[in-house]
Design a protein around this motif. Structure first.
Motif, PDB file in Angstrom:
ATOM      1  N   ALA A  35       0.845  -1.196   0.000  1.00 22.37           N
ATOM      2  CA  ALA A  35       0.000   0.000   0.000  1.00 22.37           C
ATOM      3  C   ALA A  35       0.883   1.249   0.000  1.00 22.37           C
ATOM      4  CB  ALA A  35      -0.906  -0.005   1.219  1.00 22.37           C
ATOM      5  N   THR A  36       0.627   2.152  -0.915  1.00 23.48           N
ATOM      6  CA  THR A  36       1.438   3.367  -1.032  1.00 23.48           C
ATOM      7  C   THR A  36       0.899   4.517  -0.188  1.00 23.48           C
ATOM      8  OG1 THR A  36       0.167   3.997  -2.996  1.00 23.48           O
ATOM      9  CG2 THR A  36       2.201   2.754  -3.357  1.00 23.48           C
ATOM     10  N   LYS A  37      -0.288   4.313   0.391  1.00 21.34           N
ATOM     11  CA  LYS A  37      -0.858   5.353   1.256  1.00 21.34           C
ATOM     12  C   LYS A  37      -1.938   4.731   2.138  1.00 21.34           C
ATOM     13  CE  LYS A  37      -4.219   6.739  -2.277  1.00 21.34           C
ATOM     14  NZ  LYS A  37      -4.713   7.854  -3.127  1.00 21.34           N
ATOM     15  N   LYS A  38      -2.291   5.464   3.157  1.00 21.20           N
ATOM     16  CA  LYS A  38      -3.380   5.046   4.033  1.00 21.20           C
ATOM     17  C   LYS A  38      -4.703   5.400   3.363  1.00 21.20           C
ATOM     18  CE  LYS A  38      -5.134   5.758   8.762  1.00 21.20           C
ATOM     19  NZ  LYS A  38      -4.912   6.477  10.039  1.00 21.20           N
ATOM     20  N   PHE A  39      -5.659   4.480   3.422  1.00 17.02           N
ATOM     21  CA  PHE A  39      -6.978   4.760   2.838  1.00 17.02           C
ATOM     22  C   PHE A  39      -8.052   4.536   3.885  1.00 17.02           C
ATOM     23  CE2 PHE A  39     -10.790   3.327   0.397  1.00 17.02           C
ATOM     24  CZ  PHE A  39     -11.109   4.571  -0.129  1.00 17.02           C
ATOM     25  N   CYS A  41      -6.617   0.248   4.692  1.00 17.18           N
ATOM     26  CA  CYS A  41      -5.213  -0.170   4.677  1.00 17.18           C
ATOM     27  C   CYS A  41      -4.327   0.965   5.177  1.00 17.18           C
ATOM     28  CB  CYS A  41      -4.776  -0.592   3.274  1.00 17.18           C
ATOM     29  SG  CYS A  41      -4.828   0.732   2.049  1.00 17.18           S
ATOM     30  N   LYS A  42      -3.130   0.608   5.590  1.00 17.83           N
ATOM     31  CA  LYS A  42      -2.140   1.587   6.022  1.00 17.83           C
ATOM     32  C   LYS A  42      -0.936   1.544   5.088  1.00 17.83           C
ATOM     33  CE  LYS A  42      -3.312   1.626  10.956  1.00 17.83           C
ATOM     34  NZ  LYS A  42      -2.791   1.439  12.343  1.00 17.83           N
ATOM     35  N   GLU A  43      -0.295   2.669   4.932  1.00 18.00           N
ATOM     36  CA  GLU A  43       0.870   2.765   4.053  1.00 18.00           C
ATOM     37  C   GLU A  43       1.959   1.771   4.477  1.00 18.00           C
ATOM     38  OE1 GLU A  43       4.147   6.099   2.489  1.00 18.00           O
ATOM     39  OE2 GLU A  43       2.545   6.647   3.894  1.00 18.00           O
ATOM     40  N   MET A  89      -3.346   2.164  -6.536  1.00 11.36           N
ATOM     41  CA  MET A  89      -2.185   2.299  -5.659  1.00 11.36           C
ATOM     42  C   MET A  89      -0.856   1.920  -6.297  1.00 11.36           C
ATOM     43  SD  MET A  89      -2.806   1.809  -1.718  1.00 11.36           S
ATOM     44  CE  MET A  89      -4.033   2.737  -0.822  1.00 11.36           C
TER      45      MET A  89
END
Length: 244
Positions: free
Chosen positions: A141-145, A186-188, A207
């Motif tokens: 994951a490239t970022k928190k969503f 999700c978290k980064e 992502m």
């Protein structure tokens, strides 16, 4: 706030007459293998430059679009062993002087780009090229969503059971889907699970990027690698390395 928990998941003399034994390439259909080898060698004769490239986050649709953007060139992808046989893996077998060095770099998700475009142009184009794509299981994951509580426009109420199964606290409110509590999907930096990837696609969150990394170039009987040899070297797509 609800936190979703998932398990981690000038062309020199041709060597065309040389006999190639396909017993070294365990592929179905010898005739198809012969055709690919012949095609690669025809392209070697036709184009002045051959680039070895690596694909990140391969997507067939994105790769098809890339071919359309480069109608003046040819991309060969997959079937690594056959490409290596076509080029030659040592000086005795190589189709043209220097091609064995290129063949030795073919590993993993690699391909060959045949073109008449110069190195500087090709490397600059692909250093900047990227097409956002939906992540697949195992991607990072490239970022928190986070999904905020409230109505979920665009999602039919018939999806309520499916969303609940994926861990989203939803309910039907006045004929519309509603998220009851704020939910961290999700978290980064974490590995994405199948459920997370499905939720991200539902909410149109891309992502990862489909990218082409240029690893090296063959021209004028010489192969130049652009790959870094140590951590302190410049990146493989840098524009100040040796040109070919």
């Amino acid at each position: 706030i609800k936190q979703l928990h998932f398990a981690e998941p000038a062309m020199p003399k041709s060597k065309r007459a040389k006999i190639v034994h396909l017993t070294r390439v365990k592929k179905k259909g010898r005739e198809k293998g012969d055709k690919l080898i012949e095609e690669v060698r025809d392209l070697v004769d036709e184009f002045s430059h051959i680039y070895l490239y690596q694909v990140e986050n391969m997507r067939n649709s994105a790769f098809k679009d890339l071919r359309i953007l480069w109608p003046h060139s040819r991309f060969i992808f997959g079937r690594n062993k056959l490409m290596m046989v076509a080029l030659g893996v040592d000086e005795e077998d190589e189709y043209r002087t220097g091609l064995a060095q290129l063949a030795k770099g073919i590993t993993g998700t690699c391909g060959l780009l045949f073109t008449n475009r110069e190195s500087k142009e090709v490397r600059k184009y692909f250093a900047e090229f990227r097409e956002p794509q939906y992540a697949r299981t195992g991607c990072i994951a490239t970022k928190k969503f986070v999904i905020k509580p409230g109505l979920l426009p665009g999602l039919p109420v018939s999806m309520e059971p499916q969303l609940r199964k994926k861990g989203l606290p939803v309910r039907i409110q006045k004929g519309k889907l509603e998220l009851v509590t704020e939910t961290v999907v999700c978290k980064e930096g974490t590995n994405l699970t199948p459920e997370q990837c499905s939720i991200l696609e539902m909410f149109e969150v891309k992502m990862v990027d489909f990218r082409i990394n240029i690893l090296g170039c063959y021209t004028d009987e010489k192969y130049v690698s652009f790959q870094s040899k140590s951590a302190g070297d410049r990146k493989s797509n840098g524009m100040d390395q040796e040109e070919c």
